[in-house]
Design an enzyme around this catalytic site. Structure first.
Site, PDB file in Angstrom:
ATOM      1  N   GLU A  19     -28.359 -94.290  20.224  1.00  0.00           N
ATOM      2  CA  GLU A  19     -28.486 -93.949  18.802  1.00  0.00           C
ATOM      3  C   GLU A  19     -27.118 -94.037  18.121  1.00  0.00           C
ATOM      4  O   GLU A  19     -26.422 -93.021  17.974  1.00  0.00           O
ATOM      5  CB  GLU A  19     -29.047 -92.525  18.638  1.00  0.00           C
ATOM      6  CG  GLU A  19     -30.451 -92.370  19.188  1.00  0.00           C
ATOM      7  CD  GLU A  19     -31.097 -91.047  18.797  1.00  0.00           C
ATOM      8  OE1 GLU A  19     -30.423 -90.214  18.173  1.00  0.00           O
ATOM      9  OE2 GLU A  19     -32.278 -90.866  19.111  1.00  0.00           O
TER      10      GLU A  19
ATOM     11  N   TRP B 196     -26.413 -94.190  15.225  1.00  0.00           N
ATOM     12  CA  TRP B 196     -26.419 -93.510  13.912  1.00  0.00           C
ATOM     13  C   TRP B 196     -26.246 -92.000  14.004  1.00  0.00           C
ATOM     14  O   TRP B 196     -26.017 -91.346  13.006  1.00  0.00           O
ATOM     15  CB  TRP B 196     -27.744 -93.797  13.201  1.00  0.00           C
ATOM     16  CG  TRP B 196     -28.934 -93.231  13.950  1.00  0.00           C
ATOM     17  CD1 TRP B 196     -29.373 -91.936  13.924  1.00  0.00           C
ATOM     18  CD2 TRP B 196     -29.808 -93.922  14.850  1.00  0.00           C
ATOM     19  NE1 TRP B 196     -30.465 -91.779  14.749  1.00  0.00           N
ATOM     20  CE2 TRP B 196     -30.761 -92.987  15.325  1.00  0.00           C
ATOM     21  CE3 TRP B 196     -29.886 -95.244  15.294  1.00  0.00           C
ATOM     22  CZ2 TRP B 196     -31.757 -93.331  16.230  1.00  0.00           C
ATOM     23  CZ3 TRP B 196     -30.890 -95.585  16.196  1.00  0.00           C
ATOM     24  CH2 TRP B 196     -31.807 -94.634  16.640  1.00  0.00           C
ATOM     25  N   HIS B 197     -26.383 -91.437  15.203  1.00  0.00           N
ATOM     26  CA  HIS B 197     -26.345 -89.977  15.347  1.00  0.00           C
ATOM     27  C   HIS B 197     -24.938 -89.554  15.780  1.00  0.00           C
ATOM     28  O   HIS B 197     -24.526 -89.805  16.899  1.00  0.00           O
ATOM     29  CB  HIS B 197     -27.391 -89.539  16.387  1.00  0.00           C
ATOM     30  CG  HIS B 197     -27.392 -88.067  16.691  1.00  0.00           C
ATOM     31  ND1 HIS B 197     -28.409 -87.215  16.298  1.00  0.00           N
ATOM     32  CD2 HIS B 197     -26.516 -87.285  17.371  1.00  0.00           C
ATOM     33  CE1 HIS B 197     -28.154 -85.979  16.716  1.00  0.00           C
ATOM     34  NE2 HIS B 197     -27.001 -85.999  17.370  1.00  0.00           N
TER      35      HIS B 197
ATOM     36  N   GLN C 297     -38.291 -78.689  13.077  1.00  0.00           N
ATOM     37  CA  GLN C 297     -38.425 -79.491  14.296  1.00  0.00           C
ATOM     38  C   GLN C 297     -39.792 -79.237  14.939  1.00  0.00           C
ATOM     39  O   GLN C 297     -40.436 -80.144  15.446  1.00  0.00           O
ATOM     40  CB  GLN C 297     -37.290 -79.149  15.271  1.00  0.00           C
ATOM     41  CG  GLN C 297     -37.233 -80.064  16.505  1.00  0.00           C
ATOM     42  CD  GLN C 297     -36.857 -81.504  16.165  1.00  0.00           C
ATOM     43  OE1 GLN C 297     -36.118 -81.746  15.223  1.00  0.00           O
ATOM     44  NE2 GLN C 297     -37.388 -82.462  16.909  1.00  0.00           N
TER      45      GLN C 297
ATOM     46  N   SER D 243     -33.182 -79.845  19.591  1.00  0.00           N
ATOM     47  CA  SER D 243     -32.581 -80.872  18.739  1.00  0.00           C
ATOM     48  C   SER D 243     -31.165 -80.453  18.342  1.00  0.00           C
ATOM     49  O   SER D 243     -30.933 -79.324  17.912  1.00  0.00           O
ATOM     50  CB  SER D 243     -33.406 -81.065  17.469  1.00  0.00           C
ATOM     51  OG  SER D 243     -32.678 -81.883  16.560  1.00  0.00           O
TER      52      SER D 243
ATOM     53  N   ALA E 109     -37.632 -84.554  20.046  1.00  0.00           N
ATOM     54  CA  ALA E 109     -37.097 -83.397  20.778  1.00  0.00           C
ATOM     55  C   ALA E 109     -37.988 -82.191  20.516  1.00  0.00           C
ATOM     56  O   ALA E 109     -38.469 -82.005  19.401  1.00  0.00           O
ATOM     57  CB  ALA E 109     -35.680 -83.103  20.312  1.00  0.00           C
TER      58      ALA E 109
ATOM     59  N   HIS F 237     -29.720 -81.331  15.853  1.00  0.00           N
ATOM     60  CA  HIS F 237     -29.666 -81.143  14.403  1.00  0.00           C
ATOM     61  C   HIS F 237     -29.752 -79.657  14.027  1.00  0.00           C
ATOM     62  O   HIS F 237     -29.343 -79.274  12.945  1.00  0.00           O
ATOM     63  CB  HIS F 237     -30.781 -81.943  13.712  1.00  0.00           C
ATOM     64  CG  HIS F 237     -30.500 -83.422  13.710  1.00  0.00           C
ATOM     65  ND1 HIS F 237     -29.839 -84.048  12.684  1.00  0.00           N
ATOM     66  CD2 HIS F 237     -30.764 -84.389  14.615  1.00  0.00           C
ATOM     67  CE1 HIS F 237     -29.722 -85.347  12.948  1.00  0.00           C
ATOM     68  NE2 HIS F 237     -30.282 -85.575  14.119  1.00  0.00           N
TER      69      HIS F 237
ATOM     70  N   ASP G 181     -27.424 -87.890  11.050  1.00  0.00           N
ATOM     71  CA  ASP G 181     -27.778 -89.302  11.196  1.00  0.00           C
ATOM     72  C   ASP G 181     -27.259 -90.020   9.964  1.00  0.00           C
ATOM     73  O   ASP G 181     -27.460 -89.542   8.834  1.00  0.00           O
ATOM     74  CB  ASP G 181     -29.300 -89.467  11.285  1.00  0.00           C
ATOM     75  CG  ASP G 181     -29.895 -88.728  12.466  1.00  0.00           C
ATOM     76  OD1 ASP G 181     -29.213 -88.622  13.499  1.00  0.00           O
ATOM     77  OD2 ASP G 181     -31.040 -88.247  12.357  1.00  0.00           O
TER      78      ASP G 181
HETATM   79 ZN   LIG Z   1     -30.021 -87.488  14.951  1.00  0.00          ZN
END
Ligand SMILES: [Zn+2]
Length: 276
Positions: free
Chosen positions: A233, A235-236, A149, A175, A170, A177, A184
């Site tokens: 988002e 997709w997240h 990141q 993040s 981010a 993630h 995603d």
């Molecule tokens: Zn994401």
């Protein structure tokens, strides 16, 4: 001979009865999972007794009375809260990362295909269920380390300056993630891209409707940008466990609202995306 005939008849009867029982169990199961019983299923579901939440409190404050408790900052918890103000330690790496057995749109970067085991297994179940409904989902980007990141963030700073970067990326530690609980996802039609169109595609609609059943939420929903600090988002998705996911998705709230978190002014002003 008579004894043998009686024994065979007995075995046949047992097989018939067992078969009928299986059939009726399957029918009950199918009924519980149909759309008609969706909400009933939600409230009767005791498979993950982490917390019990029945409704948003009458005061209108989602944090009160929903069992959420204080904001969870334990990195290893499936309910950990990470956003622009709450970060993970620089050295935090989930200790049980595995590669979910799902389709990925690209296999170029293996590092992007990991998730925490519990989330990975839930994701496999969700992708399988989607496939049963004729929906093919693709994983795009799961776990992202602090270092990765940082790399992304710094290269964005070089390319477009800090102010612009803060709108699209981010900062390291912030993040989701990095938790290993977020991924995603995309579709073949969208060529694995992360775009708002996913939200209105058959795949995106399926995910929004069913993800909670597998413990996932749409982390950055539409019209909640001022609360999450992130643009929409679809997709997240983020794993939080079934109970919490069902509560959040059924009530149409965010993880921020679930915890009664109030964004600071600066957090409200800068809406970012975590796509990069
Ligand atoms: Zn994401």
């Amino acid at each position: 001979m008579k004894k043998l005939a009686a024994a065979v008849t007995g075995i046949l009867l047992i097989l018939l009865i067992t078969g009928l029982q299986d059939l009726s169990e399957n029918q009950v199961r199918a009924g519980n999972e149909s759309d008609e019983f969706e909400y009933e299923y939600y409230y009767n579901d005791t498979d993950n007794g982490e917390d019990v939440m029945d409704s948003i409190s009458p005061t209108g404050n989602p944090a009160a009375g929903n069992g959420a408790g204080a904001i969870n900052t334990a990195p290893d918890s499936i309910k950990v809260f990470v956003n622009k103000e709450y970060s993970l330690p620089e050295d935090y790496v989930p200790d049980n990362l595995i590669m979910p057995d799902i389709k990925f749109y690209s296999y170029d970067v293996p590092d992007k295909r990991y998730m925490r085991k519990e989330a990975a297994q839930a994701l496999e179940k969700m992708f399988d269920a989607a496939l049963d409904d004729g929906i093919t989902l693709y994983g795009v980007s799961g776990y992202r380390s602090y270092a990765r990141q940082k790399e992304i963030y710094n290269s964005n700073v070089l390319a477009r300056g800090k102010d612009e970067t803060n709108k699209v990326s981010a900062s390291p530690g912030h993040s989701e993630h990095q938790t290993g609980l977020a991924i995603d996802i995309s579709s073949y039609a969208l060529k694995g891209s992360l775009s708002e169109e996913f939200g209105t595609s058959a795949e995106g609609l399926w995910v929004a409707k069913h993800c909670a059943k597998y413990g996932f939420i749409i982390r950055y929903p539409k019209n909640r940008e001022n609360i999450t600090g992130y643009s929409y988002e679809p997709w997240h998705i983020r794993y939080v466990g079934k109970k919490t996911a069902k509560y959040i998705m059924k009530n149409g709230i965010t993880l921020e609202e679930y915890y009664g978190y109030i964004p600071s002014k600066s957090s409200k002003d800068e809406i970012i995306s975590d796509a990069q």
